[in-house]
Design an enzyme around this catalytic site. Structure first.
Site, short mmCIF file in Angstrom:
data_model
loop_
_atom_site.label_atom_id
_atom_site.label_comp_id
_atom_site.label_asym_id
_atom_site.label_seq_id
_atom_site.Cartn_x
_atom_site.Cartn_y
_atom_site.Cartn_z
N LYS A 1 1.84 -1.61 2.64
CA LYS A 1 0.56 -2.24 2.95
C LYS A 1 0.31 -3.40 1.99
O LYS A 1 0.41 -3.25 0.77
CB LYS A 1 -0.57 -1.20 2.80
CG LYS A 1 -1.94 -1.76 3.17
CD LYS A 1 -3.04 -0.74 2.99
CE LYS A 1 -3.64 -0.72 1.61
NZ LYS A 1 -4.41 -1.90 1.22
N ASP B 1 -3.51 -5.61 5.38
CA ASP B 1 -4.88 -5.10 5.17
C ASP B 1 -5.80 -6.27 4.80
O ASP B 1 -6.20 -6.42 3.65
CB ASP B 1 -4.82 -4.06 4.04
CG ASP B 1 -6.11 -3.28 3.88
OD1 ASP B 1 -6.97 -3.35 4.78
OD2 ASP B 1 -6.26 -2.60 2.85
N LYS C 1 -8.79 -6.88 6.29
CA LYS C 1 -10.20 -6.49 6.48
C LYS C 1 -11.05 -7.66 6.95
O LYS C 1 -12.03 -8.05 6.31
CB LYS C 1 -10.78 -5.89 5.20
CG LYS C 1 -10.06 -4.63 4.71
CD LYS C 1 -10.85 -3.93 3.63
CE LYS C 1 -10.17 -2.69 3.13
NZ LYS C 1 -9.06 -2.96 2.20
N ASP D 1 -16.02 -11.64 10.16
CA ASP D 1 -16.65 -12.97 10.28
C ASP D 1 -17.14 -13.12 11.71
O ASP D 1 -17.06 -12.17 12.51
CB ASP D 1 -15.60 -14.05 9.91
CG ASP D 1 -16.25 -15.29 9.28
OD1 ASP D 1 -17.31 -15.72 9.79
OD2 ASP D 1 -15.70 -15.81 8.30
N THR E 1 -13.67 3.68 0.84
CA THR E 1 -13.60 4.92 0.05
C THR E 1 -14.15 4.75 -1.36
O THR E 1 -14.31 5.72 -2.10
CB THR E 1 -12.13 5.41 -0.03
OG1 THR E 1 -11.28 4.28 -0.25
CG2 THR E 1 -11.71 6.09 1.25
N GLN F 1 -12.17 4.82 -6.90
CA GLN F 1 -12.41 5.48 -5.61
C GLN F 1 -13.42 6.62 -5.78
O GLN F 1 -13.38 7.34 -6.78
CB GLN F 1 -11.09 6.05 -5.06
CG GLN F 1 -10.01 5.01 -4.83
CD GLN F 1 -10.21 4.24 -3.53
OE1 GLN F 1 -11.32 4.15 -3.00
NE2 GLN F 1 -9.14 3.66 -3.03
N GLY G 1 -1.78 3.97 -3.24
CA GLY G 1 -1.48 2.87 -4.13
C GLY G 1 -1.11 3.39 -5.49
O GLY G 1 0.02 3.83 -5.73
N ARG G 2 -2.11 3.38 -6.38
CA ARG G 2 -1.84 3.66 -7.80
C ARG G 2 -1.16 5.00 -8.06
O ARG G 2 -0.39 5.11 -9.00
CB ARG G 2 -3.15 3.52 -8.59
CG ARG G 2 -3.53 2.06 -8.75
CD ARG G 2 -4.97 1.88 -9.12
NE ARG G 2 -5.86 2.08 -7.98
CZ ARG G 2 -7.17 1.87 -8.00
NH1 ARG G 2 -7.74 1.45 -9.10
NH2 ARG G 2 -7.90 2.08 -6.91
#
Ligand code: C5P
Length: 229
Positions: free
Chosen positions: A35, A61, A63, A66, A121, A190, A210-211
């Site tokens: 991602k 990603d 997001k 508009d 999240t 998070q 991710g982390r």
């Protein structure tokens, strides 16, 4: 049995770091995709790097949020990236925006799946009130899921806590859960985190990590993830 689908969040500006993430996350026990968010996509070499990735499942990603016309133009400008499988948009953009994006995406790539992001999240019930929402997260994500479904999006993104609730609305749609942590990991920024196992138990079609994977020893983290499932 289907292999659990994990999207690794490549949150960096460095192609070399991404090369390392890709080579250290190879395993035949999981179905791994990658991602990329705004951090990498907007970086000097990011877009080009993504365009050259082959035989990988790619989740962009961005997001988007508009006015419909601007979002449709943004989708058209992605038309050279034929290797993207998933793209995110904020369901907060509303029905017209979601419909327009879905229509535009079909023109550039019929296989591109559009996922509607519900409440991030990183929000808690108290922080969501501070931006003016009077509904609880639970009520808000239900509304957003109905909107995503009515605009014929392919799936939604929500926390692991809301999957069961939203599965009733989204039936066969994809439900992708970020905010995933192994038991011993810190939640960082998070607020609504669940373990990989619980996210799948609740019905996630894929999770984003991710982390928990990219911090520290990536190979060891992948082994920990496999064991935890
Ligand atoms: O490091 P961590 O696992 O918290 O990263 C989560 C990733 O998922 C980040 O790239 C973040 O932008 C993304 N994401 C999220 N919450 C959402 C949607 C996407 O954390 N609702």
């Amino acid at each position: 049995m289907k292999k659990p689908k994990i999207f690794i969040a490549c949150d960096t500006t460095s192609p070399n770091v991404i090369k390392k993430i890709i080579s250290h996350t190879k395993t035949n026990k999981l179905n791994i995709g990658y991602k990329f968010g705004l951090e990498f996509f907007c970086s000097k070499d990011g877009r080009k790097f993504i365009s050259k990735l082959k035989n990988k499942e790619i989740f962009l990603d961005l997001k988007l949020n508009d006015i419909p016309n601007t979002c449709a133009s943004a989708i058209h400008s992605l038309r050279d990236l034929k290797n993207i499988s998933y793209l995110t948009v904020h369901t907060n953009g509303g029905y017209e925006m979601l419909k327009t994006i879905k229509k535009a995406s079909k023109k550039i790539n019929k296989k591109l799946k559009i996922l509607g992001v519900t409440v991030l999240t990183s929000f808690s019930n108290s922080s969501i009130k501070k931006i003016g929402h009077t509904k609880s997260i639970k009520d808000l994500v239900k509304k957003q899921a109905v909107l995503a479904k009515s605009a014929k999006l392919d799936g939604i993104v929500c926390s692991g806590y809301e999957i069961k609730l939203l599965r009733k609305i989204c039936k066969r749609m994809d439900i992708v859960a970020p905010g995933i942590r192994l038991k011993e990991d810190s939640a960082d920024d998070q607020k609504r985190v669940v373990t990989p196992k619980n996210a799948f138990k609740n019905g996630a079609t894929a999770i984003v990590m991710g982390r928990s994977i990219t911090k520290g020893n990536i190979k060891n983290n992948i082994q920990k993830l496999i064991k935890s499932l």
